[in-house]
Write a protein that holds these residues in place. Structure first.
Motif, PDB file in Angstrom:
ATOM      1  N   PRO A  63      -9.891  12.882  -8.813  1.00 29.29           N
ATOM      2  CA  PRO A  63      -9.813  11.742  -9.775  1.00 29.29           C
ATOM      3  C   PRO A  63      -9.348  10.382  -8.948  1.00 29.29           C
ATOM      4  N   SER A  64      -8.663  10.695  -7.879  1.00 32.20           N
ATOM      5  CA  SER A  64      -8.267   9.401  -7.280  1.00 32.20           C
ATOM      6  C   SER A  64      -8.974   8.790  -6.197  1.00 32.20           C
ATOM      7  N   GLU A  65      -9.087   7.487  -6.192  1.00 32.89           N
ATOM      8  CA  GLU A  65     -10.079   6.926  -5.063  1.00 32.89           C
ATOM      9  C   GLU A  65      -9.368   6.005  -4.233  1.00 32.89           C
ATOM     10  N   SER A  66      -9.480   5.875  -3.017  1.00 32.79           N
ATOM     11  CA  SER A  66      -8.920   5.089  -2.329  1.00 32.79           C
ATOM     12  C   SER A  66      -9.123   3.405  -2.808  1.00 32.79           C
ATOM     13  N   LEU A  67      -7.915   2.787  -2.694  1.00 31.36           N
ATOM     14  CA  LEU A  67      -8.112   1.438  -3.215  1.00 31.36           C
ATOM     15  C   LEU A  67      -8.555   0.567  -2.075  1.00 31.36           C
ATOM     16  N   PHE A  68      -8.334   0.992  -0.707  1.00 25.71           N
ATOM     17  CA  PHE A  68      -8.769  -0.044   0.258  1.00 25.71           C
ATOM     18  C   PHE A  68      -9.853   0.896   1.238  1.00 25.71           C
TER      19      PHE A  68
ATOM     20  N   LEU B  23      -2.880   1.537   8.471  1.00 25.39           N
ATOM     21  CA  LEU B  23      -4.221   1.608   7.925  1.00 25.39           C
ATOM     22  C   LEU B  23      -4.651   2.867   7.485  1.00 25.39           C
TER      23      LEU B  23
ATOM     24  N   ILE C   9     -13.320  -2.765   5.069  1.00 26.95           N
ATOM     25  CA  ILE C   9     -12.514  -3.886   4.874  1.00 26.95           C
ATOM     26  C   ILE C   9     -11.234  -3.891   5.743  1.00 26.95           C
ATOM     27  N   LEU C  10     -10.775  -2.609   5.951  1.00 30.27           N
ATOM     28  CA  LEU C  10      -9.633  -2.491   6.728  1.00 30.27           C
ATOM     29  C   LEU C  10      -9.780  -2.738   8.349  1.00 30.27           C
TER      30      LEU C  10
ATOM     31  N   ALA D  58     -12.205  -4.898   9.253  1.00 32.18           N
ATOM     32  CA  ALA D  58     -12.362  -6.126   9.316  1.00 32.18           C
ATOM     33  C   ALA D  58     -11.038  -6.890   9.477  1.00 32.18           C
TER      34      ALA D  58
ATOM     35  N   TYR E  43      -4.215   5.380   0.037  1.00 31.42           N
ATOM     36  CA  TYR E  43      -3.735   4.891  -1.182  1.00 31.42           C
ATOM     37  C   TYR E  43      -4.627   4.628  -2.265  1.00 31.42           C
ATOM     38  N   SER E  44      -4.039   5.095  -3.488  1.00 27.53           N
ATOM     39  CA  SER E  44      -5.120   5.556  -4.246  1.00 27.53           C
ATOM     40  C   SER E  44      -4.548   5.372  -5.809  1.00 27.53           C
ATOM     41  N   LEU E  45      -5.577   5.137  -6.710  1.00 30.92           N
ATOM     42  CA  LEU E  45      -5.101   4.995  -8.290  1.00 30.92           C
ATOM     43  C   LEU E  45      -5.440   6.325  -8.834  1.00 30.92           C
ATOM     44  N   THR E  46      -4.492   6.772  -9.544  1.00 32.52           N
ATOM     45  CA  THR E  46      -4.992   8.066 -10.201  1.00 32.52           C
ATOM     46  C   THR E  46      -4.490   7.863 -11.609  1.00 32.52           C
TER      47      THR E  46
ATOM     48  N   LEU F 293      -6.965  -8.546   1.370  1.00 30.51           N
ATOM     49  CA  LEU F 293      -7.972  -7.628   2.267  1.00 30.51           C
ATOM     50  C   LEU F 293      -9.402  -7.972   1.914  1.00 30.51           C
TER      51      LEU F 293
ATOM     52  N   LEU G 185      -3.228   2.825   3.783  1.00 23.16           N
ATOM     53  CA  LEU G 185      -4.034   2.117   2.870  1.00 23.16           C
ATOM     54  C   LEU G 185      -5.233   2.875   2.722  1.00 23.16           C
ATOM     55  N   LYS G 186      -5.813   3.791   3.634  1.00 28.62           N
ATOM     56  CA  LYS G 186      -7.064   4.532   3.294  1.00 28.62           C
ATOM     57  C   LYS G 186      -6.630   5.526   2.114  1.00 28.62           C
TER      58      LYS G 186
ATOM     59  N   SER H  98     -12.614   1.609   4.196  1.00 26.24           N
ATOM     60  CA  SER H  98     -12.537   1.507   5.776  1.00 26.24           C
ATOM     61  C   SER H  98     -13.037   0.298   6.117  1.00 26.24           C
TER      62      SER H  98
ATOM     63  N   GLN I  48      -4.930  -6.070  -2.338  1.00 22.50           N
ATOM     64  CA  GLN I  48      -6.237  -5.942  -2.283  1.00 22.50           C
ATOM     65  C   GLN I  48      -7.113  -7.204  -2.354  1.00 22.50           C
TER      66      GLN I  48
END
Lengths: 180, 247
Positions: free
Chosen positions: A157-162, B194, A166-167, A169, B200-203, B176, B197-198, A164, B173
């Protein structure tokens, strides 16, 4: 229910009989056969199954069970409680997130359940070229959406918030780094 | 920006502008440094991030901004540069962390910098030691919370701020996604940053409660950077200062 009825009508009866011949009665939410068998459709609803309690049957088929509430399933299960070994429960679903009762049930090592996993790649009715285009459309074959919808995977259920892109760039060659 | 008038800013409020090939730009850049510190001891790394905001406000003849902060942000939003990233090794003691922070704050380029420290858990000890050592005049102690309101509140003991983790992450966010946070390519720790950051997530919990963090590995540099950005990020009520915080 309309799909069930359509499917039933497409069946060919034995000994020259058509399926139609065995159809005793038909309504929007049920069909009754000449041998007394019944197929009924019950809406899941959001009331925790309060409107469907009380029925008894030998086979329950729950469609999209991952999206059904535990309360609904608690109301459904007693329908086969008096049928002993003849009582069967079939759960079908597109997987969702790896959380909730449906996922826990699927992952449980319980020999009383037979588990089957069928991906879209194994479905002869789905064109491979269409599937490849669809993968691109919804974020690639590694995306949560594709893995859930077409590869029959429960996904994190977790999705990366950032993202690739965007990073990438954000990287700059013009920053004066403070060394300390 | 091509022309302030395109943004509905009256010409008498433009202030002196320099005209360049890319259009009107402000005459003076305003820079502010902040250091974010995510203390740790045994299990995690202690993350340190230095971020600089570079603001190009319209100014009058005295060098004062002529537009209020909301107009200025619309007109010339600040950009942010990560000037340094560093992980202190696992197991480093509190005193060693404070000594490193003292060395950093004393760096000639860090004059006037704000130090923003995660004061949750063992971070509170580090904050106490930094205050006792008197090495960081511009110190903001932040306790992260599960708040989703986007509003900071004063911590119950009155010495710092309580900030929702969501707010800290949302700032990062936003920067970026709008291309306003730049990361040095040639800094070795940038690669680690980096990767953090990649992952890093919301659960969301079964009850819908959001939690933020690394799905795999560590997130100490993300935490440190988000604290530094928080210290610099414009607030609706105006920028934080040690005076306004009464710290």
């Amino acid at each position: 229910m309309a799909m069930v009825t359509k499917f039933y009508r497409a069946l060919t009866g034995g000994e020259g009989r058509t399926a139609e011949d065995d159809l005793e009665s038909e309504s929007k939410l049920s069909i009754t056969l000449a041998n007394g068998s019944e197929i009924r459709a019950y809406p899941g609803g959001a009331d925790g199954g309060n409107k469907i309690r009380g029925a008894t049957c030998e086979l329950i088929v729950v469609d999209e069970f991952v999206r059904c509430s535990l309360e609904l399933m608690t109301a459904v299960r007693p329908m086969i409680s008096t049928k002993g070994k003849n009582g069967r429960l079939i759960l079908l679903s597109t997987p969702g997130f790896a959380t909730g009762w449906g996922w826990e049930l699927f992952m449980r090592d319980d020999p009383s359940w037979q588990k089957e996993r069928v991906t879209a790649l194994e479905n002869p009715r789905i064109d491979k070229a269409w599937l490849a285009a669809e993968a691109l459309e919804i974020g690639g074959i590694d995306s949560v959406a594709y893995r859930s919808e077409y590869l029959a995977e429960f996904t994190d259920p977790s999705e990366s918030l950032f993202g690739s892109a965007i990073l990438e760039a954000a990287l700059s060659d013009d920053i004066s780094v403070i060394r300390w | 920006m091509e022309n302030p008038a395109d943004y509905g800013i009256p010409s008498q409020e433009w202030g002196p502008c320099a005209i360049t090939a890319s259009g009107y730009v402000a005459a003076v850049e305003r820079r502010q440094l902040a250091c974010g510190l995510d203390p740790a001891n045994l299990v995690d790394f202690c993350g340190v991030a230095i971020v600089e905001s570079i603001e190009s406000p319209e100014v009058d003849a005295q060098g004062q901004p002529v537009l209020d902060i909301n107009q200025r942000q619309k007109l010339l939003p600040a950009r942010y540069e990560v000037r340094s990233l560093r992980r202190l090794p696992r197991g480093v003691g509190y005193l060693a962390i404070v000594a490193e922070v003292g060395r950093l704050i004393a760096h000639p380029e860090m004059r006037g910098a704000v130090l923003c420290v995660d004061a949750g858990g063992l971070g509170g000890v580090v904050v106490d030691l930094i205050q006792a050592a008197g090495i960081a005049p511009n110190l903001i102690a932040v306790t992260t919370t599960g708040s989703v309101t986007g509003k900071e509140t004063r911590s119950p003991d009155g010495t710092g701020l309580c900030v929702g983790k969501q707010q800290l992450v949302a700032n990062l966010q936003t920067l970026l996604q709008t291309g306003r946070l730049l990361i040095p390519r040639d800094l070795p720790e940038s690669k680690t940053f980096l990767e953090e950051l990649k992952s890093y997530s919301l659960t969301l919990s079964a009850s819908g409660h959001p939690s933020y963090g690394a799905s795999t590995g560590h997130d100490d540099l993300v935490s440190a950077a988000s604290l530094a950005v928080f210290a610099l990020y414009p607030k609706k009520m105006g920028a934080w200062t040690t005076e306004s915080l009464e710290l």
